[in-house]
Design a protein around this motif. Structure first.
Motif, mmCIF file in Angstrom:
data_model
loop_
_atom_site.group_PDB
_atom_site.id
_atom_site.type_symbol
_atom_site.label_atom_id
_atom_site.label_comp_id
_atom_site.label_asym_id
_atom_site.label_seq_id
_atom_site.Cartn_x
_atom_site.Cartn_y
_atom_site.Cartn_z
ATOM 1 N N CYS A 126 0.819 -1.222 0.000
ATOM 2 C CA CYS A 126 0.000 0.000 0.000
ATOM 3 C C CYS A 126 0.853 1.272 0.000
ATOM 4 C CB CYS A 126 -0.913 -0.018 1.232
ATOM 5 S SG CYS A 126 -1.987 1.406 1.337
ATOM 6 N N ILE A 127 0.530 2.184 -0.910
ATOM 7 C CA ILE A 127 1.235 3.469 -0.943
ATOM 8 C C ILE A 127 0.367 4.587 -0.361
ATOM 9 C CG2 ILE A 127 2.817 2.933 -2.858
ATOM 10 C CD1 ILE A 127 0.691 4.427 -4.647
ATOM 11 N N LEU A 128 -0.738 4.197 0.270
ATOM 12 C CA LEU A 128 -1.647 5.128 0.945
ATOM 13 C C LEU A 128 -2.127 6.256 0.020
ATOM 14 C CD1 LEU A 128 0.320 5.234 4.305
ATOM 15 C CD2 LEU A 128 -1.898 4.161 3.945
ATOM 16 N N CYS A 129 -2.447 5.874 -1.218
ATOM 17 C CA CYS A 129 -2.888 6.875 -2.190
ATOM 18 C C CYS A 129 -4.332 7.309 -1.943
ATOM 19 C CB CYS A 129 -2.755 6.321 -3.606
ATOM 20 S SG CYS A 129 -3.910 4.989 -3.951
ATOM 21 N N GLY A 130 -5.092 6.505 -1.201
ATOM 22 C CA GLY A 130 -6.457 6.895 -0.841
ATOM 23 C C GLY A 130 -7.520 6.600 -1.896
ATOM 24 N N LEU A 131 -7.131 6.027 -3.033
ATOM 25 C CA LEU A 131 -8.142 5.768 -4.078
ATOM 26 C C LEU A 131 -9.246 4.847 -3.570
ATOM 27 C CD1 LEU A 131 -6.050 5.336 -7.367
ATOM 28 C CD2 LEU A 131 -7.841 7.008 -6.962
ATOM 29 N N CYS A 132 -8.854 3.800 -2.826
ATOM 30 C CA CYS A 132 -9.862 2.843 -2.337
ATOM 31 C C CYS A 132 -10.833 3.517 -1.366
ATOM 32 C CB CYS A 132 -9.183 1.649 -1.675
ATOM 33 S SG CYS A 132 -8.086 2.101 -0.321
ATOM 34 N N ILE A 161 -4.597 0.972 5.769
ATOM 35 C CA ILE A 161 -6.023 1.039 5.445
ATOM 36 C C ILE A 161 -6.728 -0.051 6.250
ATOM 37 C CG2 ILE A 161 -7.702 0.592 3.576
ATOM 38 C CD1 ILE A 161 -6.216 3.233 3.243
ATOM 39 N N CYS A 178 -7.300 0.183 -6.954
ATOM 40 C CA CYS A 178 -5.989 0.146 -6.273
ATOM 41 C C CYS A 178 -4.869 -0.013 -7.315
ATOM 42 C CB CYS A 178 -5.942 -0.996 -5.263
ATOM 43 S SG CYS A 178 -4.326 -1.096 -4.450
ATOM 44 N N PRO A 179 -3.936 0.937 -7.374
ATOM 45 C CA PRO A 179 -2.919 0.870 -8.432
ATOM 46 C C PRO A 179 -1.842 -0.185 -8.185
ATOM 47 C CG PRO A 179 -2.534 2.797 -7.052
ATOM 48 C CD PRO A 179 -3.784 2.155 -6.548
ATOM 49 N N VAL A 180 -1.780 -0.729 -6.970
ATOM 50 C CA VAL A 180 -0.695 -1.671 -6.664
ATOM 51 C C VAL A 180 -1.203 -3.030 -6.169
ATOM 52 C CG1 VAL A 180 1.050 0.108 -6.194
ATOM 53 C CG2 VAL A 180 -0.475 -0.652 -4.358
ATOM 54 N N ALA A 182 -2.895 -3.791 -3.571
ATOM 55 C CA ALA A 182 -2.792 -4.006 -2.118
ATOM 56 C C ALA A 182 -4.140 -4.465 -1.559
ATOM 57 C CB ALA A 182 -2.346 -2.723 -1.425
ATOM 58 N N ILE A 183 -5.224 -4.149 -2.271
ATOM 59 C CA ILE A 183 -6.553 -4.679 -1.947
ATOM 60 C C ILE A 183 -6.978 -5.528 -3.140
ATOM 61 C CG2 ILE A 183 -8.995 -4.161 -1.587
ATOM 62 C CD1 ILE A 183 -8.397 -1.885 0.020
ATOM 63 N N TYR A 197 -4.075 -6.186 2.105
ATOM 64 C CA TYR A 197 -2.665 -6.515 2.348
ATOM 65 C C TYR A 197 -2.456 -8.031 2.447
ATOM 66 C CZ TYR A 197 -2.706 -1.592 3.886
ATOM 67 O OH TYR A 197 -2.894 -0.232 3.974
HETATM 68 S S1 SF4 Z 1 -4.927 -0.141 -0.640
HETATM 69 FE FE1 SF4 Z 1 -4.391 0.494 -2.759
HETATM 70 S S2 SF4 Z 1 -5.932 2.053 -3.288
HETATM 71 FE FE2 SF4 Z 1 -5.989 1.814 -1.051
HETATM 72 S S3 SF4 Z 1 -4.580 3.393 -0.277
HETATM 73 FE FE3 SF4 Z 1 -3.377 1.487 -0.460
HETATM 74 S S4 SF4 Z 1 -2.462 1.611 -2.518
HETATM 75 FE FE4 SF4 Z 1 -4.113 3.131 -2.479
#
Ligand code: SF4
Ligand code: FES
Length: 266
Positions: A126-132, A161, A178-180, A182-183, A197
């Motif tokens: 997770c890069i904590l981008c907040g998209l999810c 998250i 989620c771009p990576v 992680a979900i 995760y």
């Molecule tokens: S789980 Fe994915 S979409 Fe959600 S904050 Fe982390 S990287 Fe972003």
């Protein structure tokens, strides 16, 4: 009125309100992004989309392009030496905040980074981008995902998250944006697991397709879609998996219909 600007030496005509990222994309100029999704709009946290912008009041400013409005006479560089160097540092930092994730590692590789020079203590992608969090709250309306901090974190900076089981409808929108990865979600027969995760954070029953019997969606996610459809239209809709919907649609386009869909409409 349309605005004229220049991006990487190319003359661009942008519609009013368009961002530099959107205008560039329209002309095939690719600016890297991670936290941008066109269904959700800009958020401005990953900083990967930085550009150098010149024009009235800009003075060769380095700024994110996902939330920068394209304006008349603006001149933008997406890969000036300064931008390439800054973007490389941003990628290096992002890489230090995640374990291996394909999209990020590909971007890093393209920038000449094999591994982060800052090291990493993270155990998830997770890069904590907040998209999810945003898609769940703003588009789906379930609001089942939260940024979380730990007690020892004195700056209250988000570290992970968390999924609130009681609010989750199992639609999978979080996994889709989620771009990576992680979900993720996994359908195993009649159930759907939502994995955050890598750990199962929620399990929901799936409803069977009324045509082929394959379990395909949760009841709560079907209800959520139905609630947005006009009452009259809703009557004719059957519970169909994506494959059977495609067959029905193709049949309708071809002027005939495949066998009767016998399941109950809603
Ligand atoms: S789980 Fe994915 S979409 Fe959600 S904050 Fe982390 S990287 Fe972003
Ligand atoms: S895409 Fe613009 S800041 Fe992430």
């Amino acid at each position: 009125m349309n605005v004229r600007l220049e991006i990487d030496g190319k003359e661009i005509v942008a519609e009013p309100g368009m961002t530099v990222l959107e205008a560039a994309g329209r002309y095939g100029i690719r600016i890297p992004t991670l936290c941008y999704h066109k269904a959700l709009g800009p958020y401005g946290v990953c900083r990967l989309c930085i550009v150098e912008a010149d024009g009235p009041g800009l003075d060769r400013m380095v700024t994110t392009s996902c939330n920068l409005k394209a304006t008349e006479g603006m001149s933008v560089e997406t890969a000036s030496p300064r931008i390439v160097a800054f973007r490389k540092t941003i990628l290096d930092l992002l890489l230090s905040a995640t374990v291996f994730s394909h999209p990020l590692n590909e971007l890093a590789k393209a920038a000449g980074i094999r591994r982060s020079s800052f090291g990493t203590e993270k155990t998830d992608k997770c890069i904590l981008c907040g998209l999810c969090v945003r898609v769940c709250r703003d588009s789906i309306g379930a609001d089942a995902l939260r940024f979380e901090t730990t007690g020892e974190n004195r700056w209250r900076v988000a570290e992970k998250i968390r999924l609130l089981k009681e609010r989750c409808i199992g639609c999978g929108a979080c996994a889709a944006v989620c771009p990576v990865a992680a979900i993720r979600f996994e359908d195993t027969g009649p159930a759907r697991n939502i994995l955050v995760y890598g750990d199962v954070a929620n399990t929901l029953d799936l409803v069977a397709c009324s045509m082929c019997g394959t379990p395909y969606a949760t009841q709560a996610s079907i209800d959520s879609v139905m609630a947005r459809i006009d009452c009259e239209l809703r009557k004719g809709i059957k519970k169909l998996c994506p494959e059977c919907s495609r067959i029905i649609y193709a049949g309708a386009l071809a002027g005939g219909f495949p066998p009767d869909v016998s399941g109950p409409g809603r």
